[in-house]
Motif scaffolding. Structure first.
Motif, mmCIF file in Angstrom:
data_model
loop_
_atom_site.group_PDB
_atom_site.id
_atom_site.type_symbol
_atom_site.label_atom_id
_atom_site.label_comp_id
_atom_site.label_asym_id
_atom_site.label_seq_id
_atom_site.Cartn_x
_atom_site.Cartn_y
_atom_site.Cartn_z
ATOM 1 N N ILE A 106 18.389 20.718 90.851
ATOM 2 C CA ILE A 106 17.074 20.552 90.426
ATOM 3 C C ILE A 106 16.398 19.269 91.191
ATOM 4 N N PRO A 107 15.523 19.490 92.159
ATOM 5 C CA PRO A 107 15.028 18.359 92.970
ATOM 6 C C PRO A 107 14.301 17.424 92.057
ATOM 7 N N LEU A 108 14.864 16.290 91.964
ATOM 8 C CA LEU A 108 14.247 15.068 91.552
ATOM 9 C C LEU A 108 13.252 14.379 92.143
ATOM 10 N N GLU A 109 13.135 14.402 93.340
ATOM 11 C CA GLU A 109 12.384 13.633 94.278
ATOM 12 C C GLU A 109 11.999 14.461 95.423
ATOM 13 N N THR A 110 10.698 14.415 95.842
ATOM 14 C CA THR A 110 10.272 15.124 96.801
ATOM 15 C C THR A 110 9.357 14.340 97.593
ATOM 16 N N ILE A 111 9.713 14.058 99.225
ATOM 17 C CA ILE A 111 8.945 13.601 99.902
ATOM 18 C C ILE A 111 8.433 14.249 100.911
ATOM 19 N N ASN A 112 7.073 14.428 101.177
ATOM 20 C CA ASN A 112 6.332 15.356 102.496
ATOM 21 C C ASN A 112 5.758 13.971 103.524
ATOM 22 N N THR A 113 6.286 14.510 104.962
ATOM 23 C CA THR A 113 5.724 13.700 105.677
ATOM 24 C C THR A 113 5.161 14.614 106.896
ATOM 25 N N ILE A 123 2.537 11.910 103.468
ATOM 26 C CA ILE A 123 1.629 12.521 102.870
ATOM 27 C C ILE A 123 1.773 12.672 101.284
ATOM 28 N N SER A 124 2.909 12.700 100.816
ATOM 29 C CA SER A 124 2.954 12.806 99.350
ATOM 30 C C SER A 124 4.468 12.516 98.826
ATOM 31 N N LYS A 125 4.542 11.846 97.649
ATOM 32 C CA LYS A 125 5.983 11.499 97.077
ATOM 33 C C LYS A 125 5.796 11.716 95.680
ATOM 34 N N THR A 126 6.562 12.587 95.310
ATOM 35 C CA THR A 126 6.659 12.835 93.617
ATOM 36 C C THR A 126 8.027 12.917 93.075
ATOM 37 N N GLU A 127 8.338 12.582 91.825
ATOM 38 C CA GLU A 127 9.604 12.243 91.139
ATOM 39 C C GLU A 127 9.466 12.979 89.872
ATOM 40 N N THR A 128 10.201 13.548 89.475
ATOM 41 C CA THR A 128 10.340 13.967 88.070
ATOM 42 C C THR A 128 11.500 13.376 87.541
#
Length: 480
Positions: A106-113, A123-128
């Motif tokens: 399960i991806p807990l953190e996703t970082i987009n550049t 451009i975005s960073k999300t965390e579950t």
């Protein structure tokens, strides 16, 4: 690998020694190395025009962590811009609870550049967020998401996008949006599917209003014919004055197939129709107008088109008035009226759907109305003038409904030997002699009616009390 050629008469007991066991063959010693095949890169070329040597190329490269999970995906586009997505899992985030539960994928953190002209920007960073210990105040004893957070691209401060407030039996029943609005989710079909979303309401405040839709959905799960009752319950929920300030969306299903209807807060319901292979075929409104239609085609060749075979069904008109009854009408869908790209079965089903929708309607418009004619009955001299009698014999479309009732009081003749009871009017006299076996309570009768209308009743079982005023009742049908 060594061939065994030496044999011993001793007993091999598993203890290390210099002798071979008492059997022949080969002793193998080898190891097996298992590897995962992981996709490392893809290259996509789009040719303009098709068939030429001119193309635009997009390249994607993926690297993996030591658990064989994608850690970085990097895509280079024809304009030389680059996007990169980084995934961090329980191992990277240090969530020991997920590690112990083997919930590693399960991806807990996703970082987009994105990189343009050599300049890289996030451009975005999300965390579950998941619990780190159990039990948890939000998820109980389940390892489920607690919230989803996003990060400000300048300050890198996090803010909660969605907070999962409450679960029941592993199902999310309430969450709160970034704007602070609570949303309740109602589960039905035996707690397997969401059947309603109520925006603005807290779950604990609406329990008394959702009992009926949950019950009706459980019934629909067992018997799909009960779906109409569920839809009425949905409508009643919307009309509830206690929920007037909330936005309600409802869903019905055929479990294991898909949604059959979705009704947004506007109340304008859409229906989802499936073909014979349970694929979504079209979406229609309440008037059966097609809003969206899906066609399925496979392979490079032109698709086959299947046309329906002739289908028909006989209906009885139900709209006749006055002293008449509805006759039969056969509704036919000619062959070739409907087509399908899916299968012959799908084309035929369209014809059957036409019959189900229009057959009775057209029968009520075009089917015949058959007049009902009353027939007289004259009692014989043996019966005389009974203390009580009633005749309701009629004929409709060559079918005689014989109904005669009279009191046997004072009739002392032997019924088992047969008694001429009288004569039915000529309009109801049969075209050939008829013998009817008739049951009347505990009595069994054989009724004989000839072509002139003469009727003879023979008692084959039971008794008739000639001192009783209780009537004999002859009620049966025969063809003219």
């Amino acid at each position: 690998m060594e061939p065994v050629t030496k044999f011993t008469t001793g007993v091999f007991d598993g203890v290390q020694n210099n002798t071979y066991p008492p059997f022949g063959g080969l002793i193998h010693t080898y190891s097996i190395n298992l590897y995962k095949s992981l996709l490392e890169s893809t290259i996509t070329k789009e040719y303009f025009p098709p068939g030429s040597n001119n193309y635009l190329e997009t390249k994607t490269f993926t690297t993996y962590n030591n658990k064989y999970l994608p850690s970085i995906q990097k895509t280079t586009y024809p304009n030389k811009s680059i996007t990169e997505t980084t995934y961090n899992y329980a191992q990277e985030k240090g969530n020991q609870l997920l590690i112990n539960k083997n919930m590693l994928e399960i991806p807990l953190e996703t970082i987009n550049t994105k990189t343009v002209n050599g300049i890289t920007k996030m451009i975005s960073k999300t965390e579950t967020v998941y619990p780190t210990v159990l039990p948890d105040s939000q998820t109980g004893n389940f390892v489920l998401p607690k919230s989803i957070a996003s990060y400000d691209l300048v300050s890198n401060n996090s803010s909660t996008e969605i907070n999962m407030d409450k679960y029941e039996s592993g199902n999310l029943v309430q969450y709160t949006t970034k704007s602070g609005i609570p949303v309740s989710v109602i589960w039905g079909y035996n707690n397997t599917l969401p059947i309603a979303r109520i925006e603005g309401a807290k779950y604990n405040d609406i329990g008394m209003y959702i009992i009926d839709i949950i019950s009706k959905s459980n019934e629909d799960a067992v018997n799909p014919a009960k779906e109409s009752s569920l839809l009425r319950a949905f409508d009643d929920l919307r009309k509830n004055s206690n929920l007037a300030n909330y936005q309600i969306t409802t869903y019905s299903y055929d479990p294991h197939i898909g949604a059959t209807s979705i009704t947004p807060p506007s109340g304008i319901r859409e229906y989802y129709k499936y073909d014979t292979t349970n694929r979504l075929e079209k979406i229609v409104d309440t008037n059966n107008n097609v809003l969206k239609e899906i066609k399925y085609r496979y392979g490079k060749n032109m698709p086959l088109t299947y046309a329906n075979s002739e289908k028909s069904q006989t209906f009885t008109r139900t709209t006749c008035t006055g002293n008449s009854v509805g006759g039969s009408y056969t509704y036919t869908v000619p062959s070739g009226t409907y087509t399908s790209d899916a299968s012959q079965l799908a084309a035929d089903q369209k014809a059957l759907d036409d019959i189900n929708v229009n057959g009775q309607i057209i029968a009520n418009q075009n089917g015949p109305c058959m007049p009902t004619v009353s027939c007289s009955f004259t009692f014989s001299s043996t019966i005389g003038n009974p203390q009580y009698s009633y005749n309701g014999t009629t004929i409709t479309n060559d079918t005689v409904k014989f109904y005669l009732s009279f009191s046997p009081l004072g009739i002392w003749q032997n019924w088992s030997g047969g008694i001429d009871i009288g004569k039915v009017g000529l309009a109801c006299a049969p075209s050939a002699d008829r013998v009817i076996l008739h049951s009347e309570g505990s009595r069994q009768w054989k009724i004989y009616i000839d072509t002139t209308g003469n009727c003879k009743a023979t008692l084959t079982s039971g008794t008739v009390d000639s001192s009783s005023q209780s009537p004999l009742n002859f009620n049966f049908q025969y063809q003219k």
